[in-house]
Structures are given as C-alpha cells and as structure tokens.
Design a protein around this motif. Structure first.
Motif: not given
Length: 317
Positions: A77-86, A88-93
């Motif tokens: 879950v920790k790895t998936l969470l990091g993947y999804l957070q990153a 988001h940053r790629f798409f939004l920023d």
C-alpha cells in the motif's frame, strides 16, 4: 507498440519500456530514475528502493489489464500510495498547464470561439483538480494513518469508493467540440493538432489512473484496514494481559491479611493475630483492593484459592 505479455522480475527494464513507452511516466511516478542500463526489473527496483512486486502488478495491469486477486496481501500500500501521489503531481503541475498552454498558443487570441474553448478547458481542469485535491486531503492522509497503525473512526475506504466519481470523460466533450467545430480559418496548425493529441492521451491517462485506484488501491486499503483492526484488537488484549501481569505485587503481609479475611476475621481479630494495629490492617486492606481491584470477600476468596493461599477444602469444611 504495446507487447502483450506479463512482465516478470527477471525481464530487462529497458525491454519493458521499449515495448511500452507509455510506462515512462509510470517509472517517474514510482521514483525510478533512468540510466539503469541492461539491469533487470528486480535489480532496478531493488537499487532504487521500489517494491518490485507492486511495480509489476501496476505494470501488468496497465499494459494487459491483468489484475491480481483482491485478497493479494503482497501488494505494498505504501508503494501504491507513493505512485498515486506522484502521478497527481505530474498531472496537476505539468500536464494540465501544458495542455492549456498549447491550446492558448494554437487558438486565435481574442476570438470568441477560442475564448469559449479555453473556458471549457478550465472548467474541466478545475473539476479534475477538485477530484484529486479531495484524495490528497482526505484519502491519502487516511491511508498514511493506517500505515502507522492508526484507525480513524469516521472514515473508511468504502466511503471513498462509493463517492469515487468517474473523471475519465471530463475531456470528451472538449475534444469533440474542437474537432467538430475547429479549425476555422487560420486555425489549422500543428500546435492545435498537438494539443488535441495530448487531450486524447491524457483522457487515457486519467482512465488508467482511475482504474488503478479502483481495482488495485481500494482492495489493498481494505486489507490494510482489516489488518490494522486485527492488530488493534490484539494490542488491546495484550495490553489487558500485560496490565494484569504487571499488577503491583502483593506483599507477604498482605497475603496473610487476605487469608485472615477469607477465614472470616474482623479487623480487630486480624490485628491481634498478626500483632499489628487496627489502622495498619485497614491500610493493608486498602492497598490490597487497589492492587487487585477486588473489593468483595467473595472475590478475595477466589483470588486466595487461585493463588494457593488457602485450600478450598478448608472452606468447604
């Protein structure tokens, strides 16, 4: 071109990317840096601190639609969470501002149709931002708390799953309008084509992102919730046991007083029997009650029998 196969830990990372160039952005979201030479997926993940199993689960899901069982506890879950957070940053920023810039440069400045197109884009972009901001403000902190072993009573993954809106079609109307009603005179150019292509690509990206959340992330969170709940129950039971085991020890004098009480002696009789004052007997009785959390004669009798202070046959007699 995508190569339809299930990738494994001993495949070369360069082959995976060469077969599926769309996974380049996925590498970035996992925090995997380029320049890995001819190393295998396992070697690259190990060197760069990425859970290899979870990485391959995401890769094979995005490439081939292969999803593991919802009870697969090996997914991190920790790895998936990091993947999804990153992601988001790629798409939004990066992605959203980049597409808007291409549209703005491609459309005629001051043209009413162009302004409407940009306004429509901004509305859709805002909806997507709200969707992702909700996850960053509510879901992701909740998952982080679970990873720390903390339960939050007013939220769970079922609440998120129930209200997880589909954002994959946000750009569908926009690209249809552009293609149907543009270009007009002076608008046929490579910039506009590139912008439309990016909109198509990002619609697919959003679909993949949403599917990873629904098919991989949500079941993994459910398992984590169950584990945390189970661990919490075990911890509470252990705490009760340790608390009981860690009770302040009963002194020899207090044991003698317990025996006297069980035998029916009064405070005055106990004082005379043990050659102590009545006040001392009362103090010992208070300490016994505090240490054992037992305030009744019946309870003290059971304690005395359980701890071999008296023989229950004597009481029967």
């Amino acid at each position: 071109m995508k190569r339809m196969k299930l990738y494994e830990a001993d495949d070369k990372m360069i082959d995976l990317i060469s077969d599926n160039y769309s996974m380049l952005q996925g590498l970035s979201s996992f925090g995997i840096r380029l320049g890995f030479g001819d190393k295998t997926v396992s070697e690259v993940c190990s060197e760069q601190g990425v859970d290899c199993y979870t990485f391959l689960v995401v890769v094979n899901f995005l490439i081939n639609g292969y999803a593991p069982k919802e009870t697969d506890e090996r997914i991190s879950v920790k790895t998936l969470l990091g993947y999804l957070q990153a992601s988001h940053r790629f798409f939004l920023d990066y992605q959203l501002p980049s597409i808007r810039k291409k549209l703005e440069e491609a459309l005629s400045h001051g043209d009413s149709m162009a302004m409407l197109i940009l306004r429509l884009y901004d509305e859709y972009a805002h909806d997507i931002q709200l969707h992702m901001k909700y996850e960053e403000k509510t879901l992701f902190p909740y998952v982080n708390a679970l990873l720390q072993g903390e339960q939050r009573p007013n939220y769970n993954v079922e609440i998120y799953s129930k209200h997880h809106d589909d954002i994959t079609g946000k750009f569908h109307e926009l690209k249809s309008i552009i293609i149907k009603y543009l270009p007009q005179d002076g608008l046929t150019n490579n910039q506009l084509t590139a912008a439309i292509y990016d909109i198509y690509s990002n619609e697919e990206w959003l679909s993949n992102h949403s599917n990873v959340e629904d098919v991989l992330f949500v079941p993994a969170i459910r398992l984590l919730e169950q584990k945390v709940k189970s661990d919490d129950v075990s911890a509470r039971i252990s705490s009760m046991i340790n608390s009981s085991e860690g009770t302040e020890a009963i002194s020899e004098r207090e044991k003698e007083i317990i025996v006297c009480l069980v035998q029916g002696m009064s405070n005055k009789e106990i004082a005379a029997h043990l050659f102590i004052s009545v006040n001392t007997v009362i103090t010992h009785r208070r300490n016994i009650a505090r240490k054992l959390q037992i305030h009744s004669l019946a309870g003290l009798t059971i304690y005395a029998i359980a701890n071999d202070l008296i023989d229950k046959r004597c009481l029967m007699g």
